[in-house]
Design a protein around this motif. Structure first.
Motif, mmCIF file in Angstrom:
data_model
loop_
_atom_site.group_PDB
_atom_site.id
_atom_site.type_symbol
_atom_site.label_atom_id
_atom_site.label_comp_id
_atom_site.label_asym_id
_atom_site.label_seq_id
_atom_site.Cartn_x
_atom_site.Cartn_y
_atom_site.Cartn_z
ATOM 1 N N LYS A 178 3.904 54.405 49.817
ATOM 2 C CA LYS A 178 4.525 54.957 48.612
ATOM 3 C C LYS A 178 5.545 56.014 49.033
ATOM 4 C CE LYS A 178 0.225 54.083 46.127
ATOM 5 N NZ LYS A 178 -0.946 54.651 45.419
ATOM 6 N N MET A 179 6.743 55.870 48.482
ATOM 7 C CA MET A 179 7.852 56.746 48.882
ATOM 8 C C MET A 179 8.516 57.348 47.656
ATOM 9 S SD MET A 179 11.363 55.767 50.965
ATOM 10 C CE MET A 179 10.496 55.513 52.523
ATOM 11 N N ALA A 180 8.942 58.625 47.781
ATOM 12 C CA ALA A 180 9.706 59.289 46.729
ATOM 13 C C ALA A 180 10.964 59.891 47.329
ATOM 14 C CB ALA A 180 8.871 60.372 46.050
ATOM 15 N N LEU A 181 12.093 59.641 46.690
ATOM 16 C CA LEU A 181 13.368 60.250 47.062
ATOM 17 C C LEU A 181 13.757 61.185 45.928
ATOM 18 C CD1 LEU A 181 15.321 57.046 48.240
ATOM 19 C CD2 LEU A 181 13.760 58.488 49.579
ATOM 20 N N LEU A 182 13.750 62.490 46.184
ATOM 21 C CA LEU A 182 13.989 63.479 45.132
ATOM 22 C C LEU A 182 15.433 63.950 45.137
ATOM 23 C CD1 LEU A 182 10.734 65.649 45.396
ATOM 24 C CD2 LEU A 182 11.090 63.412 44.314
ATOM 25 N N ALA A 183 16.002 64.095 43.925
ATOM 26 C CA ALA A 183 17.407 64.479 43.752
ATOM 27 C C ALA A 183 18.299 63.522 44.522
ATOM 28 C CB ALA A 183 17.628 65.920 44.212
ATOM 29 N N ALA A 184 18.081 62.230 44.315
ATOM 30 C CA ALA A 184 18.611 61.231 45.239
ATOM 31 C C ALA A 184 19.515 60.174 44.613
ATOM 32 C CB ALA A 184 17.455 60.553 45.973
ATOM 33 N N THR A 185 20.320 60.541 43.604
ATOM 34 C CA THR A 185 21.315 59.578 43.132
ATOM 35 C C THR A 185 22.729 60.028 43.477
ATOM 36 O OG1 THR A 185 21.346 60.529 40.898
ATOM 37 C CG2 THR A 185 19.846 58.692 41.288
ATOM 38 N N GLY A 186 22.850 60.956 44.415
ATOM 39 C CA GLY A 186 24.139 61.297 45.001
ATOM 40 C C GLY A 186 24.482 60.270 46.065
ATOM 41 N N PRO A 187 25.589 60.460 46.795
ATOM 42 C CA PRO A 187 26.031 59.452 47.762
ATOM 43 C C PRO A 187 25.014 59.141 48.851
ATOM 44 C CG PRO A 187 27.254 61.509 48.016
ATOM 45 C CD PRO A 187 26.514 61.602 46.727
ATOM 46 N N MET A 188 24.388 60.179 49.423
ATOM 47 C CA MET A 188 23.428 59.926 50.499
ATOM 48 C C MET A 188 22.149 59.307 49.949
ATOM 49 S SD MET A 188 25.170 60.724 53.095
ATOM 50 C CE MET A 188 24.172 61.039 54.572
ATOM 51 N N GLY A 189 21.758 59.700 48.750
ATOM 52 C CA GLY A 189 20.584 59.090 48.132
ATOM 53 C C GLY A 189 20.802 57.623 47.847
ATOM 54 N N LEU A 190 22.000 57.267 47.349
ATOM 55 C CA LEU A 190 22.298 55.860 47.082
ATOM 56 C C LEU A 190 22.298 55.063 48.383
ATOM 57 C CD1 LEU A 190 25.152 56.136 44.426
ATOM 58 C CD2 LEU A 190 22.722 55.719 44.045
ATOM 59 N N GLY A 191 22.847 55.665 49.430
ATOM 60 C CA GLY A 191 22.802 55.002 50.732
ATOM 61 C C GLY A 191 21.371 54.791 51.207
ATOM 62 N N ALA A 192 20.507 55.770 50.932
ATOM 63 C CA ALA A 192 19.102 55.665 51.328
ATOM 64 C C ALA A 192 18.406 54.531 50.582
ATOM 65 C CB ALA A 192 18.387 56.983 51.065
ATOM 66 N N ILE A 193 18.670 54.409 49.279
ATOM 67 C CA ILE A 193 18.068 53.323 48.501
ATOM 68 C C ILE A 193 18.534 51.976 49.050
ATOM 69 C CG2 ILE A 193 17.825 52.296 46.213
ATOM 70 C CD1 ILE A 193 18.527 55.090 45.060
ATOM 71 N N GLU A 194 19.833 51.870 49.303
ATOM 72 C CA GLU A 194 20.405 50.622 49.818
ATOM 73 C C GLU A 194 19.732 50.219 51.131
ATOM 74 O OE1 GLU A 194 23.234 47.365 50.293
ATOM 75 O OE2 GLU A 194 22.397 48.484 48.596
ATOM 76 N N TYR A 195 19.556 51.188 52.018
ATOM 77 C CA TYR A 195 18.954 50.880 53.318
ATOM 78 C C TYR A 195 17.477 50.530 53.193
ATOM 79 C CZ TYR A 195 16.952 51.453 57.949
ATOM 80 O OH TYR A 195 16.246 51.252 59.108
#
Length: 419
Positions: A178-195
């Motif tokens: 289970k993973m959580a990405l917080l405050a993560a719809t900026g450019p680096m967060g979107l890149g993280a989701i994609e990866y």
């Protein structure tokens, strides 16, 4: 040969200038830069000037070229490297050199080596370290974005976990966890989701939070729950702005167990404290966002550190293997770094964009260094297209590509501007 480049002379002092490059030495390589994406680190260097740890003290007399997320074409190869690199081919670059203990890096430290330029000279230490890479992909922007993507990839590799009774650290995220990405719809967060959705080691649950509904809506448009589910990932977006008890809400989403891997993508105290509170047993918190405040801190539950084996790490940058992984996945069509890009501009817009980066909305600002063009949001193409045929065509192209920048758009722009 003359080059046109953005150079740093002091704090908040960036200048677009044309000047002569020296003839390359036998152990150097001359390249044409085609694309450079602007990083927040470049903003920090620009406002701090000689006080920045990577910037030389004498830039008022010997200015440096800024920009370190670049890609382009190899123009001339010194005799030492002719067996490894060929003139007329594309290249990508790992800027984290770490050469003989030096902190010197392109975009911060070199007089003739930085991304916001038409042409530049790559010094011998880059090739010695294996940081100049041959690139076989179609689009230059993908190679430029390999650097920020490598930072994201490195963060996922850097997390670690343990087993009770053992002191061995098992590197990487928990597969199927289970993973959580917080405050993560900026450019680096979107890149993280994609990866993380498309790599070979994925969580079963991925919760992404933010407080900006517009950014969340954009992320949802790019990443559908159905597509994530095809990859075995349950994807949930949460706007935490009006949630009274964010940790309690996120804990419920985890089924009460907490999360194995949590990433904080903003240097905000409430965010890092939320991240700590939602860790499960042996949970790893990665503080990904780099603060500018040297005294930035937040509360940490040391009871859980002791009895639940929770732990905190931080990562900055990626290594050459991370960058190679990104290029390999990009060339194979497994990931699309364009999810990070929101603005396109020419070299004449780079200085102003860099100095005002925190004030500019959206994600990555992509600069094409051999053209002049006002920095323009992709969302503004349609409106500008009403009076400018260039933007009308670019708007049609990106709309066919789910609203994202793409190789077709890059090719059209560069061809149109070269006429």
């Amino acid at each position: 040969m003359k080059t046109r480049a953005v150079r740093l002379y002091g704090k908040n002092d960036l200048r677009l200038e044309e000047f002569e490059l020296p003839e390359i030495k036998d152990d150097e390589i001359l390249v044409q830069v085609v694309s450079d994406s602007i990083c927040m680190s470049s903003y920090k260097a620009a406002i701090q000037g000689p006080d920045h740890k990577r910037v030389p003290k004498d830039i008022d007399k010997n200015p440096i070229i800024i920009g370190h997320e670049f890609a382009g074409n190899i123009v001339k190869v010194g005799t030492k490297w002719k067996d490894q690199f060929k003139e007329g081919t594309k290249f990508a670059q790992q800027p984290a050199l770490n050469y003989k203990g030096s902190m010197a890096s392109p975009g911060y430290s070199y007089k003739y080596f930085g991304g916001d330029a038409t042409y530049m000279i790559i010094p011998q230490e880059v090739m010695e370290l294996g940081c100049l890479l041959n690139y076989k992909g179609e689009a230059y922007y993908e190679a430029s974005l390999a650097e920020p993507m490598s930072c994201i990839i490195g963060a996922f590799h850097a997390n670690f976990h343990t087993k009770m009774g053992s002191y061995v650290h098992h590197m990487g995220i928990v597969e199927g966890g289970k993973m959580a990405l917080l405050a993560a719809t900026g450019p680096m967060g979107l890149g993280a989701i994609e990866y993380i959705i498309n790599c070979d080691r994925r969580p079963s649950l991925l919760v992404v939070t933010d407080i900006d509904e517009k950014r969340i809506a954009k992320a949802k448009a790019i990443f559908s729950k159905e597509k994530a589910a095809e990859r075995g990932v349950e994807l949930i977006f949460v706007n935490t702005k009006d949630i009274e008890d964010v940790p309690e809400y996120l804990m419920r989403l985890s089924g009460g167990t907490g999360f194995d891997d949590v990433y904080a993508y903003a240097p905000v105290r409430s965010v890092v404290e939320q991240a700590d509170k939602i860790l499960g047993r042996d949970g790893c918190l990665n503080f990904f966002a780099g603060p500018t405040d040297t005294k930035f801190s937040g509360e940490l539950n040391y009871y859980n550190v002791h009895y639940a084996s929770t732990h905190v790490i931080g990562t900055t940058g990626g290594n050459t293997d991370d960058l190679k992984e990104c290029l390999k996945m990009t060339e194979a069509g497994l990931i699309n770094p364009a999810v990070m890009v929101t603005h396109i501009g020419g070299l004449d817009s780079a200085a102003e964009a860099t100095l005002n980066l925190p004030k500019l909305p959206g994600g990555k600002k992509l600069i094409y260094t051999n053209i002049d063009m006002e920095l323009t949001a992709i969302d503004e193409f349609e409106e500008k297209g009403k009076t400018d045929p260039l933007f009308a065509e670019l708007d049609e192209i990106v709309k066919r590509n789910n609203g994202l920048w793409c190789a077709e758009a890059e090719k059209y722009l560069l061809n149109a501007k070269s006429k």
